[in-house]
Design an enzyme around this catalytic site. Structure first.
Site, PDB file in Angstrom:
ATOM      1  N   THR A  12      -1.624  -5.616   2.012  1.00 13.34           N
ATOM      2  CA  THR A  12      -1.623  -5.772   0.555  1.00 13.34           C
ATOM      3  C   THR A  12      -0.211  -6.113   0.098  1.00 13.34           C
ATOM      4  O   THR A  12       0.778  -5.750   0.730  1.00 13.34           O
ATOM      5  CB  THR A  12      -2.121  -4.500  -0.141  1.00 13.34           C
ATOM      6  OG1 THR A  12      -1.250  -3.403   0.162  1.00 13.34           O
ATOM      7  CG2 THR A  12      -3.541  -4.168   0.294  1.00 13.34           C
ATOM      8  N   THR A  15       2.295 -11.592  -0.511  1.00  8.10           N
ATOM      9  CA  THR A  15       2.654 -12.947  -0.943  1.00  8.10           C
ATOM     10  C   THR A  15       4.153 -13.222  -0.913  1.00  8.10           C
ATOM     11  O   THR A  15       4.561 -14.385  -0.895  1.00  8.10           O
ATOM     12  CB  THR A  15       2.130 -13.227  -2.358  1.00  8.10           C
ATOM     13  OG1 THR A  15       2.680 -12.269  -3.269  1.00  8.10           O
ATOM     14  CG2 THR A  15       0.612 -13.142  -2.395  1.00  8.10           C
ATOM     15  N   ILE A  18       8.685  -8.406   1.945  1.00  5.25           N
ATOM     16  CA  ILE A  18       8.321  -7.685   3.161  1.00  5.25           C
ATOM     17  C   ILE A  18       6.889  -8.008   3.584  1.00  5.25           C
ATOM     18  O   ILE A  18       6.612  -8.211   4.773  1.00  5.25           O
ATOM     19  CB  ILE A  18       8.504  -6.172   2.950  1.00  5.25           C
ATOM     20  CG1 ILE A  18       9.988  -5.834   2.808  1.00  5.25           C
ATOM     21  CG2 ILE A  18       7.877  -5.376   4.093  1.00  5.25           C
ATOM     22  CD1 ILE A  18      10.266  -4.425   2.304  1.00  5.25           C
ATOM     23  N   GLY A  19       5.969  -8.059   2.641  1.00  4.83           N
ATOM     24  CA  GLY A  19       4.575  -8.331   2.976  1.00  4.83           C
ATOM     25  C   GLY A  19       4.390  -9.697   3.607  1.00  4.83           C
ATOM     26  O   GLY A  19       3.678  -9.840   4.610  1.00  4.83           O
ATOM     27  N   SER A 136       9.796   4.421   0.909  1.00  7.39           N
ATOM     28  CA  SER A 136      11.092   3.954   0.430  1.00  7.39           C
ATOM     29  C   SER A 136      12.139   5.015   0.685  1.00  7.39           C
ATOM     30  O   SER A 136      11.858   6.222   0.635  1.00  7.39           O
ATOM     31  CB  SER A 136      11.044   3.653  -1.071  1.00  7.39           C
ATOM     32  OG  SER A 136      12.348   3.375  -1.564  1.00  7.39           O
ATOM     33  N   TYR A 149       9.960   6.058  -9.538  1.00  8.33           N
ATOM     34  CA  TYR A 149       9.583   5.275  -8.353  1.00  8.33           C
ATOM     35  C   TYR A 149       9.708   6.130  -7.096  1.00  8.33           C
ATOM     36  O   TYR A 149       8.802   6.149  -6.245  1.00  8.33           O
ATOM     37  CB  TYR A 149      10.471   4.041  -8.251  1.00  8.33           C
ATOM     38  CG  TYR A 149      10.352   3.289  -6.948  1.00  8.33           C
ATOM     39  CD1 TYR A 149       9.277   2.435  -6.712  1.00  8.33           C
ATOM     40  CD2 TYR A 149      11.313   3.419  -5.946  1.00  8.33           C
ATOM     41  CE1 TYR A 149       9.163   1.738  -5.519  1.00  8.33           C
ATOM     42  CE2 TYR A 149      11.210   2.726  -4.752  1.00  8.33           C
ATOM     43  CZ  TYR A 149      10.133   1.888  -4.542  1.00  8.33           C
ATOM     44  OH  TYR A 149      10.014   1.207  -3.360  1.00  8.33           O
TER      45      TYR A 149
END
Length: 242
Positions: A12, A15, A18-19, A136, A149
């Site tokens: 997921t 685009t 990292i993905g 993270s 976050y």
């Protein structure tokens, strides 16, 4: 033969950053990869960049109907060997200026989205599959105005401990991959002074690259980590370790 030859992977947030780097590496190592993204244009561009053995599915992980549609498409492959719940984002807001929109947006995508990405994948997961969550360094290292976050990523870290126990009878491994500041389009949009402050705390003196994080994801996805489960693997230039 690649390290992921014949495997089926779902990534997921695949685009950019990292993905995308991870999807490219997984395909290079022999996997068929399903990637998701919220914006169709960026999704189409990512699929074109990867080139082959990739299927793009538009959707938002915070929208459960979108996740259902994703897995209806993935189910045509019959199974999932690797799920990389990577979709998420960060946003700065100092104490005193936190809004409900800020809080809900981060928790809906980073926590709710991660939880249901995995839960809805479980019926398709192969015994011996690998679950990887993007955490993270912010979950372990206090950063001014970035702590909501960080709290979302601390929640993600807690998921893995429980899933390691719940899924052990099926040999399914669950791990957290926690990058430090990384050169991605999302990070580039953050305030320059905030990024400079974070970089100043990294012993290696620089941000990481998406390709460096992708190599760690490959380790957790492959049989190279066959006896590794329940961990948080920091790929952060040492930032969380000092």
């Amino acid at each position: 033969m690649g390290k992921l030859q014949g495997k089926v992977a779902v990534i997921t947030g695949g685009t950019t950053g990292i993905g995308l780097a991870t999807a490219q590496l997984f395909v290079k190592e022999g996997a068929h990869v399903f990637i998701t993204g919220r914006r169709q244009k960026e999704l189409d561009e990512a699929v074109k960049t990867i080139g082959h053995n990739v299927t793009g599915v538009q959707g938002d992980v915070a929208n459960l109907a979108d996740l259902d549609r994703l897995y209806e498409i993935v189910a045509k492959k019959g199974r999932i060997d690797i799920i990389f719940a990577n979709a998420g984002y960060g946003e700065f807001a100092a104490l005193g200026s936190i809004t409900e929109e800020h809080f809900d947006g981060l928790f809906n995508t980073n926590v709710k989205g991660t939880l249901f990405t995995v839960q809805k994948a479980v019926p398709l997961l192969n015994d011996g599959a690998s679950i990887i969550l993007t955490g993270s360094v912010a979950s372990a290292k206090g950063t001014p105005a970035f702590w909501v976050y960080g709290a979302t990523k601390a929640a993600v870290r807690n998921f893995v401990g429980s899933w390691t126990v719940e899924l052990k009878d099926r040999g399914i491994r669950s791990n957290v991959l926690s990058p430090g500041p990384t050169e991605t389009p999302a990070v580039d949009q953050q305030p320059a002074d905030a990024i400079a402050q974070m970089v100043s705390t990294i012993p290696m003196g620089r941000m990481g690259t998406p390709e460096e994080i992708a190599k760690a994801a490959l380790f957790l996805a492959s049989d190279d980590s066959s006896f590794v489960t329940g961990i948080e693997l920091f790929v952060d230039g040492g930032r969380a370790q000092i």
